[in-house]
Scaffold this motif. Structure first.
Motif, PDB file in Angstrom:
ATOM      1  N   ALA A   6     -30.054  10.576  30.558  1.00  0.00           N
ATOM      2  CA  ALA A   6     -31.332  11.287  30.523  1.00  0.00           C
ATOM      3  C   ALA A   6     -32.428  10.347  31.004  1.00  0.00           C
ATOM      4  CB  ALA A   6     -31.636  11.801  29.113  1.00  0.00           C
ATOM      5  N   LEU A   7     -33.383  10.925  31.705  1.00  0.00           N
ATOM      6  CA  LEU A   7     -34.492  10.156  32.262  1.00  0.00           C
ATOM      7  C   LEU A   7     -35.815  10.690  31.729  1.00  0.00           C
ATOM      8  CD1 LEU A   7     -33.416  10.240  36.034  1.00  0.00           C
ATOM      9  CD2 LEU A   7     -32.859   8.451  34.361  1.00  0.00           C
ATOM     10  N   ILE A   8     -36.682   9.784  31.328  1.00  0.00           N
ATOM     11  CA  ILE A   8     -38.086  10.125  31.120  1.00  0.00           C
ATOM     12  C   ILE A   8     -38.813   9.685  32.382  1.00  0.00           C
ATOM     13  CG2 ILE A   8     -40.199   9.697  29.810  1.00  0.00           C
ATOM     14  CD1 ILE A   8     -38.270  11.312  28.218  1.00  0.00           C
ATOM     15  N   VAL A   9     -39.342  10.639  33.110  1.00  0.00           N
ATOM     16  CA  VAL A   9     -40.082  10.355  34.346  1.00  0.00           C
ATOM     17  C   VAL A   9     -41.565  10.541  34.061  1.00  0.00           C
ATOM     18  CG1 VAL A   9     -40.397  10.978  36.767  1.00  0.00           C
ATOM     19  CG2 VAL A   9     -38.129  11.156  35.713  1.00  0.00           C
ATOM     20  N   ARG A  10     -42.336   9.527  34.357  1.00  0.00           N
ATOM     21  CA  ARG A  10     -43.776   9.590  34.100  1.00  0.00           C
ATOM     22  C   ARG A  10     -44.520   9.312  35.394  1.00  0.00           C
ATOM     23  NH1 ARG A  10     -47.036   6.103  29.466  1.00  0.00           N
ATOM     24  NH2 ARG A  10     -49.117   6.951  29.883  1.00  0.00           N
ATOM     25  N   ASP A  11     -45.348  10.265  35.817  1.00  0.00           N
ATOM     26  CA  ASP A  11     -46.103  10.132  37.068  1.00  0.00           C
ATOM     27  C   ASP A  11     -45.159   9.813  38.222  1.00  0.00           C
ATOM     28  OD1 ASP A  11     -48.325  10.550  35.459  1.00  0.00           O
ATOM     29  OD2 ASP A  11     -48.798   8.424  35.299  1.00  0.00           O
ATOM     30  N   ASN A  12     -44.015  10.490  38.232  1.00  0.00           N
ATOM     31  CA  ASN A  12     -43.021  10.402  39.312  1.00  0.00           C
ATOM     32  C   ASN A  12     -42.233   9.094  39.335  1.00  0.00           C
ATOM     33  OD1 ASN A  12     -43.714  13.006  40.476  1.00  0.00           O
ATOM     34  ND2 ASN A  12     -45.598  12.020  41.158  1.00  0.00           N
ATOM     35  N   VAL A  13     -42.362   8.273  38.300  1.00  0.00           N
ATOM     36  CA  VAL A  13     -41.606   7.019  38.194  1.00  0.00           C
ATOM     37  C   VAL A  13     -40.758   7.075  36.929  1.00  0.00           C
ATOM     38  CG1 VAL A  13     -41.766   4.511  37.909  1.00  0.00           C
ATOM     39  CG2 VAL A  13     -43.337   5.692  39.459  1.00  0.00           C
ATOM     40  N   ILE A  14     -39.510   6.599  37.028  1.00  0.00           N
ATOM     41  CA  ILE A  14     -38.632   6.601  35.862  1.00  0.00           C
ATOM     42  C   ILE A  14     -39.159   5.591  34.842  1.00  0.00           C
ATOM     43  CG2 ILE A  14     -36.303   6.180  35.015  1.00  0.00           C
ATOM     44  CD1 ILE A  14     -35.280   6.949  37.803  1.00  0.00           C
ATOM     45  N   GLU A  15     -39.591   6.099  33.708  1.00  0.00           N
ATOM     46  CA  GLU A  15     -40.174   5.254  32.663  1.00  0.00           C
ATOM     47  C   GLU A  15     -39.104   4.718  31.721  1.00  0.00           C
ATOM     48  OE1 GLU A  15     -43.644   5.533  29.193  1.00  0.00           O
ATOM     49  OE2 GLU A  15     -42.872   7.350  30.151  1.00  0.00           O
ATOM     50  N   HIS A  16     -38.112   5.548  31.408  1.00  0.00           N
ATOM     51  CA  HIS A  16     -37.079   5.137  30.464  1.00  0.00           C
ATOM     52  C   HIS A  16     -35.776   5.858  30.784  1.00  0.00           C
ATOM     53  CE1 HIS A  16     -35.559   3.397  26.749  1.00  0.00           C
ATOM     54  NE2 HIS A  16     -35.033   4.570  26.455  1.00  0.00           N
ATOM     55  N   VAL A  17     -34.675   5.179  30.518  1.00  0.00           N
ATOM     56  CA  VAL A  17     -33.347   5.731  30.776  1.00  0.00           C
ATOM     57  C   VAL A  17     -32.541   5.730  29.480  1.00  0.00           C
ATOM     58  CG1 VAL A  17     -31.226   5.545  32.132  1.00  0.00           C
ATOM     59  CG2 VAL A  17     -33.419   4.791  33.119  1.00  0.00           C
ATOM     60  N   PHE A  18     -31.955   6.854  29.143  1.00  0.00           N
ATOM     61  CA  PHE A  18     -31.027   6.948  28.018  1.00  0.00           C
ATOM     62  C   PHE A  18     -29.617   6.950  28.601  1.00  0.00           C
ATOM     63  CE2 PHE A  18     -34.937   9.065  26.739  1.00  0.00           C
ATOM     64  CZ  PHE A  18     -35.187   8.531  25.487  1.00  0.00           C
ATOM     65  N   TYR A  19     -28.899   5.847  28.386  1.00  0.00           N
ATOM     66  CA  TYR A  19     -27.548   5.732  28.948  1.00  0.00           C
ATOM     67  C   TYR A  19     -26.789   4.660  28.182  1.00  0.00           C
ATOM     68  CZ  TYR A  19     -23.775   4.895  32.299  1.00  0.00           C
ATOM     69  OH  TYR A  19     -22.553   4.750  32.892  1.00  0.00           O
ATOM     70  N   PRO A  20     -25.585   4.971  27.763  1.00  0.00           N
ATOM     71  CA  PRO A  20     -24.950   6.291  27.805  1.00  0.00           C
ATOM     72  C   PRO A  20     -25.521   7.225  26.741  1.00  0.00           C
ATOM     73  CG  PRO A  20     -23.536   4.721  26.688  1.00  0.00           C
ATOM     74  CD  PRO A  20     -24.715   3.928  27.179  1.00  0.00           C
ATOM     75  N   VAL A  21     -25.285   8.511  26.918  1.00  0.00           N
ATOM     76  CA  VAL A  21     -25.715   9.522  25.959  1.00  0.00           C
ATOM     77  C   VAL A  21     -24.503   9.914  25.111  1.00  0.00           C
ATOM     78  CG1 VAL A  21     -26.482  11.905  25.708  1.00  0.00           C
ATOM     79  CG2 VAL A  21     -27.601  10.402  27.365  1.00  0.00           C
ATOM     80  N   PHE A  22     -24.591   9.641  23.814  1.00  0.00           N
ATOM     81  CA  PHE A  22     -23.477   9.978  22.921  1.00  0.00           C
ATOM     82  C   PHE A  22     -23.968   9.942  21.476  1.00  0.00           C
ATOM     83  CE2 PHE A  22     -19.673   9.126  20.412  1.00  0.00           C
ATOM     84  CZ  PHE A  22     -18.763  10.014  20.969  1.00  0.00           C
ATOM     85  N   PRO A  23     -23.611  10.917  20.673  1.00  0.00           N
ATOM     86  CA  PRO A  23     -22.901  12.145  21.035  1.00  0.00           C
ATOM     87  C   PRO A  23     -23.827  13.131  21.748  1.00  0.00           C
ATOM     88  CG  PRO A  23     -23.457  12.178  18.715  1.00  0.00           C
ATOM     89  CD  PRO A  23     -23.879  10.832  19.224  1.00  0.00           C
TER      90      PRO A  23
END
Length: 320
Positions: A286-303
């Motif tokens: 999952a990505l949090i995109v802020r003002d068209n830039v990736i602000e934070h990445v959730f990886y891996p996602v589980f469960p």
């Protein structure tokens, strides 16, 4: 010798139509002369005034309030805003915008509140349907957990590429033009259906199983995400648009799903993939995109069926 310009020349120079110039003239903001054939002629002063009128109108100052700026130039100033009357008009324009912002903010807050109420009502209606959906049964406790293999380490701080993806609401979404504010894009591999079996060994692939519960988990927390400051939500996978549309309808998702059937984001080194037999799919993240830039990445996602709360916890800890 003074130089004069015709309407078409002036319109091309300042980026307006000849009709707009005639509108300026009807309001008395510019006063062109006429040649012997009746054509309008503009001197450099009139061209400069027309350019200022156009630029200020683009900023939101109505033409009816433009006289102080034109009068300032006609008094000999090279700047339309060098006079006290011009500054006063600036102030009034800012006050009008502030009032509009206050009104729009109140309206937005009310709409978000209505959205939250309606979304939670929908979730209550969906509980019975979810309970009998074989794809939405609780995930087994012994599912293999994925490990962070570093495949998403490069994403934070990256601007999304200029890729347009079809969405389930019929639009083309330009990923590098999502607008201001925070956008949540959650990525899943593929969902099952009665007409399509999952690849052999799918459940044994760490992080593969759980795409339908993942969608439902985000759906169930959609109102919470909006109230936490997320402006837009998208799900994304490589499944065909028609399949995604059926999925969004079956799960009654209140936001669109995006389809990257050609795996363009993988080709652009944005999203990691994995393969099972002859199937290549995106890894869950999952990505949090802020003002068209990736602000934070959730990886891996589980469960997969409890990820929305993790996103909400992060948003609470990182307010805009």
């Amino acid at each position: 010798m003074e130089q004069f310009f015709r309407s078409g020349q002036v319109a091309d120079e300042i980026g307006v139509s000849p009709k707009a110039l005639r509108g300026y003239e009807q309001l008395g903001l510019i006063v062109p002369s006429r040649d012997t054939n009746g054509y309008r002629l503009y001197d450099r002063q009139q061209v400069a005034a027309a350019k200022q009128v156009h630029q200020l109108n683009e900023l939101g100052i109505p033409l009816r309030d433009m006289a102080p700026f034109v009068d300032c130039m006609n008094s000999g100033s090279i700047h339309a805003d060098a006079c006290p009357s011009s500054l006063a008009e600036y102030r009034r324009a800012v006050e009008r915008i502030d009032r509009t912002i206050e009104t729009l903010t109140r309206q937005r807050d009310a709409l978000v509140g209505n959205l939250a109420v309606a979304s939670r009502r929908l979730m209550g209606e969906m509980k019975e349907l979810d309970a009998v959906n074989p794809n939405l049964q609780p995930l087994p406790a012994d599912l293999p957990a994925p490990e962070d293999d570093g495949a998403a380490d490069h994403l934070a701080g990256m601007r999304l590429p200029p890729v347009k993806l079809p969405s389930t609401d019929g639009d083309q979404v330009d990923l590098d033009d999502l607008g201001a504010g925070r956008v949540l894009i959650y990525v899943f591999a593929m969902t099952g259906s009665p007409e399509q079996d999952m690849p052999d060994g799918w459940d044994a692939i760490p992080g593969a199983r759980g795409c339908s519960p993942h969608n439902c988990d985000v759906r169930d927390h959609y109102a919470d995400l909006i109230q936490a400051g997320v402006r837009r939500v998208f799900g994304l996978s490589g499944q065909p648009v028609a399949y995604q549309q059926a999925l969004a309808e079956a799960l009654r998702l209140p936001y669109p799903l995006l389809t990257d059937e050609r795996m363009l984001l993988a080709a652009a080194s944005v999203l990691p993939t994995f393969s099972s037999g002859d199937v290549t799919a995106y890894r869950r993240l999952a990505l949090i995109v802020r003002d068209n830039v990736i602000e934070h990445v959730f990886y891996p996602v589980f469960p997969a069926d409890r990820h929305a709360q993790i996103v909400l916890d992060w948003l609470e800890a990182h307010p805009e």
